[in-house]
Scaffold this motif. Structure first.
Motif, PDB file in Angstrom:
ATOM      1  N   LEU A 194       0.834  -1.193   0.000  1.00 55.02           N
ATOM      2  CA  LEU A 194       0.000   0.000   0.000  1.00 55.02           C
ATOM      3  C   LEU A 194       0.878   1.257   0.000  1.00 55.02           C
ATOM      4  O   LEU A 194       0.605   2.215  -0.729  1.00 55.02           O
ATOM      5  CB  LEU A 194      -0.925  -0.004   1.227  1.00 55.02           C
ATOM      6  CG  LEU A 194      -1.839   1.192   1.409  1.00 55.02           C
ATOM      7  CD1 LEU A 194      -2.799   1.310   0.230  1.00 55.02           C
ATOM      8  CD2 LEU A 194      -2.617   1.070   2.702  1.00 55.02           C
ATOM      9  N   ALA A 195       1.941   1.231   0.792  1.00 56.59           N
ATOM     10  CA  ALA A 195       2.855   2.381   0.830  1.00 56.59           C
ATOM     11  C   ALA A 195       3.520   2.612  -0.527  1.00 56.59           C
ATOM     12  O   ALA A 195       3.700   3.752  -0.951  1.00 56.59           O
ATOM     13  CB  ALA A 195       3.907   2.180   1.914  1.00 56.59           C
ATOM     14  N   ALA A 196       3.871   1.536  -1.223  1.00 60.10           N
ATOM     15  CA  ALA A 196       4.491   1.663  -2.549  1.00 60.10           C
ATOM     16  C   ALA A 196       3.506   2.283  -3.547  1.00 60.10           C
ATOM     17  O   ALA A 196       3.888   3.131  -4.355  1.00 60.10           O
ATOM     18  CB  ALA A 196       4.958   0.301  -3.040  1.00 60.10           C
ATOM     19  N   ARG A 197       2.260   1.863  -3.488  1.00 57.31           N
ATOM     20  CA  ARG A 197       1.245   2.452  -4.385  1.00 57.31           C
ATOM     21  C   ARG A 197       1.034   3.932  -4.059  1.00 57.31           C
ATOM     22  O   ARG A 197       0.906   4.765  -4.962  1.00 57.31           O
ATOM     23  CB  ARG A 197      -0.060   1.667  -4.286  1.00 57.31           C
ATOM     24  CG  ARG A 197       0.035   0.310  -4.970  1.00 57.31           C
ATOM     25  CD  ARG A 197      -1.315  -0.362  -5.128  1.00 57.31           C
ATOM     26  NE  ARG A 197      -1.930  -0.744  -3.861  1.00 57.31           N
ATOM     27  CZ  ARG A 197      -1.673  -1.874  -3.197  1.00 57.31           C
ATOM     28  NH1 ARG A 197      -0.809  -2.743  -3.685  1.00 57.31           N
ATOM     29  NH2 ARG A 197      -2.276  -2.138  -2.062  1.00 57.31           N
ATOM     30  N   TRP A 198       1.003   4.249  -2.770  1.00 56.52           N
ATOM     31  CA  TRP A 198       0.834   5.639  -2.349  1.00 56.52           C
ATOM     32  C   TRP A 198       1.993   6.478  -2.875  1.00 56.52           C
ATOM     33  O   TRP A 198       1.793   7.551  -3.451  1.00 56.52           O
ATOM     34  CB  TRP A 198       0.748   5.692  -0.832  1.00 56.52           C
ATOM     35  CG  TRP A 198       0.553   7.046  -0.224  1.00 56.52           C
ATOM     36  CD1 TRP A 198       0.241   8.213  -0.847  1.00 56.52           C
ATOM     37  CD2 TRP A 198       0.664   7.372   1.161  1.00 56.52           C
ATOM     38  NE1 TRP A 198       0.147   9.237   0.049  1.00 56.52           N
ATOM     39  CE2 TRP A 198       0.402   8.752   1.295  1.00 56.52           C
ATOM     40  CE3 TRP A 198       0.965   6.636   2.292  1.00 56.52           C
ATOM     41  CZ2 TRP A 198       0.425   9.390   2.528  1.00 56.52           C
ATOM     42  CZ3 TRP A 198       0.974   7.294   3.512  1.00 56.52           C
ATOM     43  CH2 TRP A 198       0.706   8.641   3.621  1.00 56.52           C
ATOM     44  N   GLN A 199       3.217   5.977  -2.709  1.00 48.70           N
ATOM     45  CA  GLN A 199       4.394   6.703  -3.161  1.00 48.70           C
ATOM     46  C   GLN A 199       4.386   6.889  -4.674  1.00 48.70           C
ATOM     47  O   GLN A 199       4.719   7.964  -5.183  1.00 48.70           O
ATOM     48  CB  GLN A 199       5.665   5.989  -2.719  1.00 48.70           C
ATOM     49  CG  GLN A 199       6.925   6.754  -3.056  1.00 48.70           C
ATOM     50  CD  GLN A 199       8.180   6.058  -2.578  1.00 48.70           C
ATOM     51  OE1 GLN A 199       8.186   4.852  -2.389  1.00 48.70           O
ATOM     52  NE2 GLN A 199       9.230   6.811  -2.377  1.00 48.70           N
ATOM     53  N   SER A 200       3.983   5.852  -5.418  1.00 49.09           N
ATOM     54  CA  SER A 200       3.989   5.958  -6.879  1.00 49.09           C
ATOM     55  C   SER A 200       2.969   6.975  -7.371  1.00 49.09           C
ATOM     56  O   SER A 200       3.169   7.590  -8.410  1.00 49.09           O
ATOM     57  CB  SER A 200       3.733   4.593  -7.513  1.00 49.09           C
ATOM     58  OG  SER A 200       2.399   4.183  -7.321  1.00 49.09           O
ATOM     59  N   ARG A 201       1.903   7.163  -6.642  1.00 48.78           N
ATOM     60  CA  ARG A 201       0.865   8.127  -7.050  1.00 48.78           C
ATOM     61  C   ARG A 201       1.252   9.563  -6.747  1.00 48.78           C
ATOM     62  O   ARG A 201       0.762  10.483  -7.396  1.00 48.78           O
ATOM     63  CB  ARG A 201      -0.454   7.783  -6.377  1.00 48.78           C
ATOM     64  CG  ARG A 201      -1.072   6.556  -6.975  1.00 48.78           C
ATOM     65  CD  ARG A 201      -2.516   6.401  -6.546  1.00 48.78           C
ATOM     66  NE  ARG A 201      -3.090   5.273  -7.249  1.00 48.78           N
ATOM     67  CZ  ARG A 201      -3.583   4.203  -6.657  1.00 48.78           C
ATOM     68  NH1 ARG A 201      -3.599   4.115  -5.344  1.00 48.78           N
ATOM     69  NH2 ARG A 201      -4.081   3.217  -7.365  1.00 48.78           N
ATOM     70  N   SER A 209       6.455  15.786   4.606  1.00 53.09           N
ATOM     71  CA  SER A 209       5.103  15.339   4.250  1.00 53.09           C
ATOM     72  C   SER A 209       4.682  14.184   5.164  1.00 53.09           C
ATOM     73  O   SER A 209       5.505  13.587   5.869  1.00 53.09           O
ATOM     74  CB  SER A 209       5.062  14.882   2.791  1.00 53.09           C
ATOM     75  OG  SER A 209       5.839  13.697   2.631  1.00 53.09           O
ATOM     76  N   THR A 210       3.417  13.860   5.147  1.00 52.56           N
ATOM     77  CA  THR A 210       2.915  12.741   5.948  1.00 52.56           C
ATOM     78  C   THR A 210       3.629  11.459   5.569  1.00 52.56           C
ATOM     79  O   THR A 210       4.051  10.693   6.439  1.00 52.56           O
ATOM     80  CB  THR A 210       1.396  12.577   5.748  1.00 52.56           C
ATOM     81  OG1 THR A 210       0.757  13.784   6.161  1.00 52.56           O
ATOM     82  CG2 THR A 210       0.845  11.419   6.543  1.00 52.56           C
ATOM     83  N   PHE A 211       3.793  11.236   4.282  1.00 55.58           N
ATOM     84  CA  PHE A 211       4.463  10.026   3.811  1.00 55.58           C
ATOM     85  C   PHE A 211       5.890   9.959   4.352  1.00 55.58           C
ATOM     86  O   PHE A 211       6.319   8.936   4.880  1.00 55.58           O
ATOM     87  CB  PHE A 211       4.468   9.989   2.281  1.00 55.58           C
ATOM     88  CG  PHE A 211       4.981   8.701   1.716  1.00 55.58           C
ATOM     89  CD1 PHE A 211       4.114   7.668   1.429  1.00 55.58           C
ATOM     90  CD2 PHE A 211       6.336   8.511   1.481  1.00 55.58           C
ATOM     91  CE1 PHE A 211       4.573   6.461   0.916  1.00 55.58           C
ATOM     92  CE2 PHE A 211       6.815   7.319   0.973  1.00 55.58           C
ATOM     93  CZ  PHE A 211       5.923   6.288   0.689  1.00 55.58           C
ATOM     94  N   LEU A 231       5.901   9.213   8.095  1.00 54.00           N
ATOM     95  CA  LEU A 231       5.604   7.824   8.414  1.00 54.00           C
ATOM     96  C   LEU A 231       6.817   6.927   8.153  1.00 54.00           C
ATOM     97  O   LEU A 231       7.155   6.040   8.947  1.00 54.00           O
ATOM     98  CB  LEU A 231       4.403   7.329   7.607  1.00 54.00           C
ATOM     99  CG  LEU A 231       3.069   7.944   8.007  1.00 54.00           C
ATOM    100  CD1 LEU A 231       1.976   7.513   7.023  1.00 54.00           C
ATOM    101  CD2 LEU A 231       2.690   7.557   9.431  1.00 54.00           C
ATOM    102  N   GLN A 232       7.514   7.168   7.052  1.00 50.30           N
ATOM    103  CA  GLN A 232       8.702   6.356   6.746  1.00 50.30           C
ATOM    104  C   GLN A 232       9.802   6.622   7.768  1.00 50.30           C
ATOM    105  O   GLN A 232      10.457   5.709   8.236  1.00 50.30           O
ATOM    106  CB  GLN A 232       9.211   6.634   5.329  1.00 50.30           C
ATOM    107  CG  GLN A 232      10.436   5.816   4.971  1.00 50.30           C
ATOM    108  CD  GLN A 232      10.216   4.320   5.108  1.00 50.30           C
ATOM    109  OE1 GLN A 232       9.172   3.799   4.763  1.00 50.30           O
ATOM    110  NE2 GLN A 232      11.206   3.612   5.636  1.00 50.30           N
ATOM    111  N   ALA A 233       9.991   7.876   8.141  1.00 52.29           N
ATOM    112  CA  ALA A 233      11.017   8.193   9.137  1.00 52.29           C
ATOM    113  C   ALA A 233      10.679   7.573  10.487  1.00 52.29           C
ATOM    114  O   ALA A 233      11.564   7.086  11.188  1.00 52.29           O
ATOM    115  CB  ALA A 233      11.142   9.714   9.261  1.00 52.29           C
ATOM    116  N   THR A 234       9.404   7.572  10.826  1.00 51.54           N
ATOM    117  CA  THR A 234       8.977   6.969  12.083  1.00 51.54           C
ATOM    118  C   THR A 234       9.279   5.478  12.073  1.00 51.54           C
ATOM    119  O   THR A 234       9.847   4.936  13.015  1.00 51.54           O
ATOM    120  CB  THR A 234       7.467   7.189  12.306  1.00 51.54           C
ATOM    121  OG1 THR A 234       7.236   8.589  12.407  1.00 51.54           O
ATOM    122  CG2 THR A 234       6.985   6.502  13.575  1.00 51.54           C
TER     123      THR A 234
END
Length: 74
Positions: free
Chosen positions: A45-52, A60-62, A65-68
């Motif tokens: 899901l994260a990969a799809r979000w990133q690709s979009r 950013s929120t993305f 979340l990755q840094a967290t």
């Protein structure tokens, strides 16, 4: 005074436990949606979000979340 010290110690222990449990839950949730300890998991899901969204903006929120997830470790 002894009663107060006992209550403070119980509160500190509860805080430590809740922090550890919270980190574990957040880590598992982020892993489940594709935020890995060393990057985004392919076909998640994260990969799809990133690709979009294209380039991920700092702060950013993305990115947060990755840094967290990376900060929690494996």
């Amino acid at each position: 005074m002894s009663n107060l010290l006992s209550r403070v110690m119980k509160a500190v222990i509860a805080l430590i436990i809740s922090t550890a449990v919270g980190a574990a839950v957040v880590g598992r949730l982020l892993t489940a949606i594709g935020f890995g300890a060393v990057g985004i998991v392919a076909n998640s899901l994260a990969a799809r979000w990133q690709s979009r969204q294209g380039n991920v903006a700092r702060g950013s929120t993305f990115a947060s979340l990755q840094a967290t997830r990376a900060g929690i470790g494996r």
